[in-house]
Design an enzyme around this catalytic site. Structure first.
Site, PDB file in Angstrom:
ATOM      1  CG  ASP A  35      -2.020  -1.009   1.364  1.00 46.07           C
ATOM      2  OD1 ASP A  35      -2.190  -1.523   0.277  1.00 46.07           O
ATOM      3  OD2 ASP A  35      -2.552  -1.482   2.299  1.00 46.07           O
TER       4      ASP A  35
HETATM    5  N1  URA Z   1      -1.343  -6.033   3.815  1.00 48.31           N
HETATM    6  C1  URA Z   1      -1.701  -4.501   3.668  1.00 48.31           C
HETATM    7  O1  URA Z   1      -2.739  -4.292   4.551  1.00 48.31           O
HETATM    8  N2  URA Z   1      -1.085  -3.825   3.181  1.00 48.31           N
HETATM    9  C2  URA Z   1       0.139  -3.921   2.568  1.00 48.31           C
HETATM   10  O2  URA Z   1       0.785  -2.989   2.008  1.00 48.31           O
HETATM   11  C3  URA Z   1       0.640  -5.413   2.622  1.00 48.31           C
HETATM   12  C4  URA Z   1      -0.266  -6.385   3.195  1.00 48.31           C
END
Ligand code: URA
Length: 240
Positions: A103
């Site tokens: 993310d």
């Molecule tokens: N899980 C999440 O919620 N976000 C990420 O960036 C990676 C794994």
């Protein structure tokens, strides 16, 4: 292999541009300028310099990036710059792609490669490459939450469709490493997986970091935004 062909294969532009770089004395091999685009070199293990910068030859590029917060993994980012903007032009020209996604606000180890088969292998659920995540949570992490994450939780959609099938998932390993700190090992890569798993047990992720992917760990001396080569995909499965 001709030197101009080597540069072309490594993302230094069109064949003409590569020949031009060589003819203009921009390219050295073992400290010596080579100005003949047709000079023949064995590419395996070759290290050359372009404009004073050292480049190792790799048939396929495999890059480990320390992803900072504030960058999107998407090719067409919406609100923040793409992680691709952290890489030099030849790697972008080679069309390296992130292996899965982190993310925008997640930091840590992100692999990128131009090896489509490797991306498929690493993102396919069959292969179960363990990924470790460190989450700082809003509320204290309880033993019950850890037990639930290990036993398996249902990942809810924010706005489920009528015939929506619930998704279940469990952590391969989970432990509280501080009052509000949680360390999870996952072998899948579902959308927002950590955040949704933590929400499913009644807590909330406030910050997320990935220190490792398979056997690869984020090097302690690799600053956020910096990247390094991974010499071989075999290193993902074993540090041997
Ligand atoms: N899980 C999440 O919620 N976000 C990420 O960036 C990676 C794994």
């Amino acid at each position: 292999m001709r030197l101009s062909q080597i540069l072309f294969s490594q993302g230094f532009g069109t064949r003409r541009l590569c020949a031009g770089l060589i003819q203009h004395g921009e390219v050295s091999v073992q400290g010596e300028v080579v100005d003949d685009p047709d000079a023949d070199f064995s590419p395996e293990g070759l290290v050359f310099e372009v404009g004073g910068k050292t480049w190792p030859y790799y048939e396929k590029a495999l890059i480990l990036l320390h992803k900072p917060a504030g960058y999107e993994c998407s090719q067409k980012p919406k609100h923040h710059p793409s992680v691709m903007s952290l890489l030099p032009a030849p790697l972008r020209e080679r069309n390296v792609q992130p292996v899965g996604r982190l993310d925008e606000d997640t930091t840590g180890l992100l692999l990128l490669t131009d090896d489509g088969a490797l991306i498929h292998k690493l993102t396919s659920p069959k292969h179960h490459v363990p990924k470790v995540y460190e989450a700082r949570c809003k509320h204290p992490v309880t033993a019950e939450q850890v037990a639930q994450l290990l036993a398996g939780v249902e990942l809810r959609e924010p706005d489920p469709k009528p015939h929506h099938k619930p998704e279940f998932t469990r952590a391969e390993a989970a432990e509280a490493t501080g009052e509000q700190l949680l360390r999870l090992t996952l072998t899948e890569g579902k959308y927002h997986q950590v955040k949704r798993m933590v929400a499913a047990v009644g807590n909330r992720v406030e910050a997320l970091h990935r220190p490792s992917f398979g056997a690869l760990a984020l090097p302690a001396d690799l600053a956020p935004g910096a990247w390094t080569w991974v010499a071989s995909p075999a290193l993902i499965w074993s540090q041997a």
